[in-house]
Design an enzyme around this catalytic site. Structure first.
Site, PDB file in Angstrom:
ATOM      1  N   CYS A   1     -16.622 -15.381 -50.477  1.00  0.00           N
ATOM      2  CA  CYS A   1     -16.795 -16.689 -51.021  1.00  0.00           C
ATOM      3  C   CYS A   1     -16.374 -16.398 -52.541  1.00  0.00           C
ATOM      4  O   CYS A   1     -15.798 -15.580 -52.959  1.00  0.00           O
ATOM      5  CB  CYS A   1     -16.590 -17.994 -50.947  1.00  0.00           C
ATOM      6  SG  CYS A   1     -18.973 -17.988 -51.405  1.00  0.00           S
TER       7      CYS A   1
ATOM      8  N   ARG B   1     -20.088 -20.408 -49.745  1.00  0.00           N
ATOM      9  CA  ARG B   1     -19.581 -20.311 -48.220  1.00  0.00           C
ATOM     10  C   ARG B   1     -19.780 -19.219 -47.287  1.00  0.00           C
ATOM     11  O   ARG B   1     -19.829 -19.614 -45.721  1.00  0.00           O
ATOM     12  CB  ARG B   1     -18.143 -20.745 -48.826  1.00  0.00           C
ATOM     13  CG  ARG B   1     -18.044 -22.437 -49.100  1.00  0.00           C
ATOM     14  CD  ARG B   1     -16.102 -22.540 -49.735  1.00  0.00           C
ATOM     15  NE  ARG B   1     -16.134 -21.447 -51.221  1.00  0.00           N
ATOM     16  CZ  ARG B   1     -15.250 -22.030 -51.482  1.00  0.00           C
ATOM     17  NH1 ARG B   1     -14.732 -22.703 -50.786  1.00  0.00           N
ATOM     18  NH2 ARG B   1     -15.291 -21.083 -52.424  1.00  0.00           N
TER      19      ARG B   1
END
Lengths: 147, 291
Positions: free
Chosen positions: B244, B249
């Site tokens: 990410c 994430r």
């Protein structure tokens, strides 16, 4: 900071005396608890909000509105759709109280890195960007009216 | 949402329900750990007995861009009063985004006795369960931490580069605008902390939050397969690298692919776009297509 809105300068000074993380967090949580004071009323906007008011990079789904006042100043409103977005709410309260009714030039002078003066430097990059996004969006509203 | 065991996950035991957590609040063999993106949430109220593990102050080295080392992990484990036998249960905000990040870091130190509370903080709060501002303290423990093992579930830039050159499987879990390299239009807005926008060649775009339901729980295996296998054509038997912006994430997607769908080999590239997008000479693709 000399040309910042007086209430913002005052808040920055208050936070400069905070020395511990828990104290900073407690102060910010208290501000977030007062979010209703700056929350956008139905007379200004209702959901679903126009995406042009959405703060880019804010994972808490923050929105900003600036309403022109007869004296040429602005009144700011905010919403944070994530009920757990306490930091975004606290930032909105700080900005709403500091920016309402002040000369646009003072708002335009504000730098987004005030976020770190309030939240400290040990926040994640994403969180920092989201909060700076709220500041940037409010400041942009003043800047574009000055052009 | 259906019972966790009935959702068809490859490793269902990695998830526990809010009911399970509520029933184990006083279990000395269980430690509840809250890990959030928003640092104000834990002090504003948390599950009784839960400790906080903060990404910036607890899991990162404070000088080098890296995670804590063996001594740091041993000190953290001692502070929160766990031993290798303790079942740690992570939960947090944003669909357990940061909880899975902390989970991933704990796996670098081999603490496999770990779970995630399905639905995270949101579900606990939405169910009206108890929150407290009382910060618990536990007797310090001695945790014989091993050296951090980066070889199995972590990827570094050069490894990713070879993976790309070999046509390997990648998944970009950022937003579509980050994936395409689209500039943010309003002047003065922060970009991604990178000099270049776009994605790593070959990466499929699946924003991380697609794996979660509206109530914060994980989607069931069939729904996850529909996204990652049918829609994106990922092969669970091929090595997969998720990334990410800084690896947080993507730890959520790493968790989903590794535990819920049972992919054979998944790595989290924590250097992610802040490294790749600032690196000299690495290949980048702009636009909506992987290549």
């Amino acid at each position: 900071m000399a040309n910042y809105p007086p209430k913002l300068a005052e808040a920055l000074e208050d936070f400069s005396y905070i020395t511990t993380r828990p104290e900073r967090q407690e102060y910010l949580i208290q501000l977030a608890d007062e979010f209703k004071d700056v929350k956008v009323p139905p007379s200004v906007a209702t959901q679903p909000y126009d995406e042009s008011h959405r703060v880019p990079a804010c994972e808490s789904d923050a929105f900003v509105w600036a309403v022109d006042q007869p004296d040429g100043t602005l009144k700011f409103y905010f919403d944070v759709l994530n009920p757990q977005g306490l930091s975004a709410m606290a930032m909105a309260v700080i900005l709403g109280r500091s920016f309402d009714g002040v000369p646009l030039e003072e708002i335009a002078a504000v730098q987004p890195d005030i976020v770190f003066d309030f939240f400290g430097k040990d926040i994640s990059m994403g969180k920092g960007q989201g909060l700076m996004g709220i500041v940037n969006m409010a400041v942009y509203e003043a800047k574009r009216r000055l052009k | 949402m259906t019972d966790i065991a009935a959702r068809g996950y490859a490793k269902p035991d990695v998830l526990v329900s809010t009911e399970w957590v509520a029933a184990h609040l006083n279990d000395p063999n269980v430690r509840i750990i809250e890990s959030n993106e928003d640092p104000l949430l834990y002090p504003s109220g948390h599950i009784p007995g839960a400790v906080e593990v903060d990404w910036t102050t607890d899991l990162n080295d404070q000088v080098v861009r890296d995670y804590l080392g063996r001594d740091g992990f041993a000190a953290l484990a001692s502070r929160i009063g766990i031993t290798p036998e303790t079942t740690v249960v992570f939960y947090g905000d944003k669909n357990n985004w940061w909880a899975t990040y902390a989970f991933w870091v704990f796996q670098l130190f081999g603490h496999t006795n770990a779970r995630v509370m399905d639905g995270g903080r949101k579900k606990w709060v939405d169910e009206g369960r108890e929150l407290t501002r009382v910060v618990p303290t536990y007797p310090a423990t001695t945790y014989p931490a091993p050296e951090r093992n980066d070889a199995e579930i972590r990827a570094f830039r050069d490894y990713v580069l070879k993976h790309v050159e070999a046509g390997g499987q990648l998944i970009d879990v950022r937003s579509p605008a980050e994936y395409t390299g689209e500039k943010l239009h309003m002047e003065g807005y922060p970009q991604e902390g990178a000099l270049r926008g776009g994605h790593i060649p070959g990466a499929q775009s699946v924003p991380w939050a697609r794996a979660a339901n509206d109530d914060g729980t994980f989607k069931d295996a069939e729904a996850l397969k529909a996204i990652y296998l049918q829609e994106k054509g990922l092969d669970p038997h091929k090595e997969t690298i998720a990334y990410c912006r800084i690896g947080e994430r993507s730890s959520h997607t790493w968790f989903v692919l590794s535990y819920l769908l049972g992919f054979d080999k998944v790595r989290n590239y924590d250097g992610s776009w802040t490294e790749w997008g600032n690196s000299v000479g690495v290949p980048i693709v702009k636009g909506p297509n992987p290549r």
